[in-house]
Design a protein around this motif. Structure first.
Motif, PDB file in Angstrom:
ATOM      1  N   MET A 172       0.846  -1.174   0.000  1.00 41.56           N
ATOM      2  CA  MET A 172       0.000   0.000   0.000  1.00 41.56           C
ATOM      3  C   MET A 172       0.893   1.239   0.000  1.00 41.56           C
ATOM      4  O   MET A 172       1.914   1.276   0.671  1.00 41.56           O
ATOM      5  N   LYS A 173       0.461   2.245  -0.746  1.00 36.73           N
ATOM      6  CA  LYS A 173       1.212   3.499  -0.826  1.00 36.73           C
ATOM      7  C   LYS A 173       0.376   4.640  -0.253  1.00 36.73           C
ATOM      8  O   LYS A 173      -0.819   4.739  -0.528  1.00 36.73           O
ATOM      9  N   VAL A 174       1.053   5.498   0.526  1.00 35.74           N
ATOM     10  CA  VAL A 174       0.409   6.649   1.146  1.00 35.74           C
ATOM     11  C   VAL A 174       1.196   7.906   0.789  1.00 35.74           C
ATOM     12  O   VAL A 174       2.402   7.967   0.999  1.00 35.74           O
ATOM     13  N   VAL A 175       0.495   8.892   0.234  1.00 34.92           N
ATOM     14  CA  VAL A 175       1.096  10.194  -0.047  1.00 34.92           C
ATOM     15  C   VAL A 175       0.639  11.170   1.030  1.00 34.92           C
ATOM     16  O   VAL A 175      -0.543  11.202   1.385  1.00 34.92           O
ATOM     17  N   ILE A 176       1.581  11.962   1.534  1.00 38.12           N
ATOM     18  CA  ILE A 176       1.276  12.938   2.577  1.00 38.12           C
ATOM     19  C   ILE A 176       1.527  14.330   2.012  1.00 38.12           C
ATOM     20  O   ILE A 176       2.649  14.650   1.611  1.00 38.12           O
ATOM     21  N   ILE A 177       0.468  15.146   1.975  1.00 38.53           N
ATOM     22  CA  ILE A 177       0.553  16.480   1.397  1.00 38.53           C
ATOM     23  C   ILE A 177       0.232  17.504   2.479  1.00 38.53           C
ATOM     24  O   ILE A 177      -0.889  17.564   2.988  1.00 38.53           O
ATOM     25  N   ASP A 178       1.222  18.289   2.838  1.00 39.83           N
ATOM     26  CA  ASP A 178       1.079  19.324   3.869  1.00 39.83           C
ATOM     27  C   ASP A 178       2.169  20.351   3.637  1.00 39.83           C
ATOM     28  O   ASP A 178       3.284  19.999   3.251  1.00 39.83           O
ATOM     29  N   ASP A 179       1.852  21.623   3.861  1.00 34.63           N
ATOM     30  CA  ASP A 179       2.851  22.657   3.611  1.00 34.63           C
ATOM     31  C   ASP A 179       3.942  22.714   4.675  1.00 34.63           C
ATOM     32  O   ASP A 179       4.950  23.381   4.487  1.00 34.63           O
ATOM     33  N   GLU A 180       3.778  21.992   5.758  1.00 38.97           N
ATOM     34  CA  GLU A 180       4.796  21.971   6.812  1.00 38.97           C
ATOM     35  C   GLU A 180       5.551  20.641   6.761  1.00 38.97           C
ATOM     36  O   GLU A 180       4.977  19.577   6.997  1.00 38.97           O
ATOM     37  N   GLN A 181       6.830  20.715   6.458  1.00 39.87           N
ATOM     38  CA  GLN A 181       7.659  19.516   6.326  1.00 39.87           C
ATOM     39  C   GLN A 181       7.658  18.687   7.601  1.00 39.87           C
ATOM     40  O   GLN A 181       7.574  17.457   7.558  1.00 39.87           O
ATOM     41  N   ARG A 182       7.726  19.346   8.716  1.00 34.86           N
ATOM     42  CA  ARG A 182       7.758  18.628  10.000  1.00 34.86           C
ATOM     43  C   ARG A 182       6.493  17.783  10.194  1.00 34.86           C
ATOM     44  O   ARG A 182       6.552  16.654  10.679  1.00 34.86           O
ATOM     45  N   ARG A 202       4.563  16.568   7.753  1.00 32.84           N
ATOM     46  CA  ARG A 202       4.640  15.440   6.816  1.00 32.84           C
ATOM     47  C   ARG A 202       5.508  14.325   7.384  1.00 32.84           C
ATOM     48  O   ARG A 202       5.139  13.146   7.339  1.00 32.84           O
ATOM     49  N   GLU A 203       6.655  14.689   7.912  1.00 33.60           N
ATOM     50  CA  GLU A 203       7.575  13.691   8.459  1.00 33.60           C
ATOM     51  C   GLU A 203       6.983  12.998   9.684  1.00 33.60           C
ATOM     52  O   GLU A 203       7.156  11.794   9.867  1.00 33.60           O
ATOM     53  N   LEU A 204       6.281  13.740  10.530  1.00 35.45           N
ATOM     54  CA  LEU A 204       5.669  13.161  11.723  1.00 35.45           C
ATOM     55  C   LEU A 204       4.592  12.142  11.344  1.00 35.45           C
ATOM     56  O   LEU A 204       4.551  11.035  11.892  1.00 35.45           O
ATOM     57  N   ILE A 205       3.745  12.492  10.394  1.00 29.74           N
ATOM     58  CA  ILE A 205       2.698  11.562   9.958  1.00 29.74           C
ATOM     59  C   ILE A 205       3.330  10.303   9.371  1.00 29.74           C
ATOM     60  O   ILE A 205       2.900   9.185   9.654  1.00 29.74           O
ATOM     61  N   VAL A 237      -4.364   9.221   0.670  1.00 26.15           N
ATOM     62  CA  VAL A 237      -3.705  10.529   0.658  1.00 26.15           C
ATOM     63  C   VAL A 237      -4.067  11.263   1.942  1.00 26.15           C
ATOM     64  O   VAL A 237      -5.243  11.453   2.241  1.00 26.15           O
ATOM     65  N   PHE A 238      -3.039  11.620   2.709  1.00 27.96           N
ATOM     66  CA  PHE A 238      -3.233  12.508   3.853  1.00 27.96           C
ATOM     67  C   PHE A 238      -3.087  13.911   3.304  1.00 27.96           C
ATOM     68  O   PHE A 238      -2.046  14.262   2.730  1.00 27.96           O
ATOM     69  N   LEU A 239      -4.121  14.726   3.457  1.00 26.90           N
ATOM     70  CA  LEU A 239      -4.192  15.997   2.751  1.00 26.90           C
ATOM     71  C   LEU A 239      -4.481  17.155   3.690  1.00 26.90           C
ATOM     72  O   LEU A 239      -5.474  17.146   4.415  1.00 26.90           O
ATOM     73  N   ASP A 240      -3.609  18.152   3.646  1.00 27.87           N
ATOM     74  CA  ASP A 240      -3.810  19.387   4.393  1.00 27.87           C
ATOM     75  C   ASP A 240      -4.946  20.170   3.733  1.00 27.87           C
ATOM     76  O   ASP A 240      -5.125  20.108   2.513  1.00 27.87           O
TER      77      ASP A 240
END
Length: 78
Positions: A1-11, A13-16, A51-54
């Motif tokens: 399974m693939k998950v894309v994390i889209i958020d304007d804060e890098q920290r 994205r990395e935490l998720i 997709v985790f999306l901000d």
């Protein structure tokens, strides 16, 4: 399974990504989308199942991103 994390804060994205990976379920995480444009590109290239999306990003909203996808084949978590 693939998950894309889209958020304007890098920290964020990395935490998720770390949280998902901590369950050791063999899920590939891609914390690479920092805005609508890069998020669209990541979705097109990776073809994720989730997709985790901000919601609010510098160049638009997560809803703007979703409107630009013709054939949505993934689940979204805001």
């Amino acid at each position: 399974m693939k998950v894309v994390i889209i958020d304007d804060e890098q920290r964020t994205r990395e935490l998720i990504a770390k949280m998902i990976e901590s369950f050791d379920l063999g899920i590939e995480t891609y914390p690479i989308g920092e805005n609508v444009a890069s998020g669209l590109k990541a979705i097109e290239e990776i073809n994720p199942q989730i997709v985790f999306l901000d919601i609010q990003m510098p160049d638009g909203t997560g809803f703007d991103l979703l409107k630009q996808i013709k054939n949505k084949k993934f689940e979204v978590v805001f």
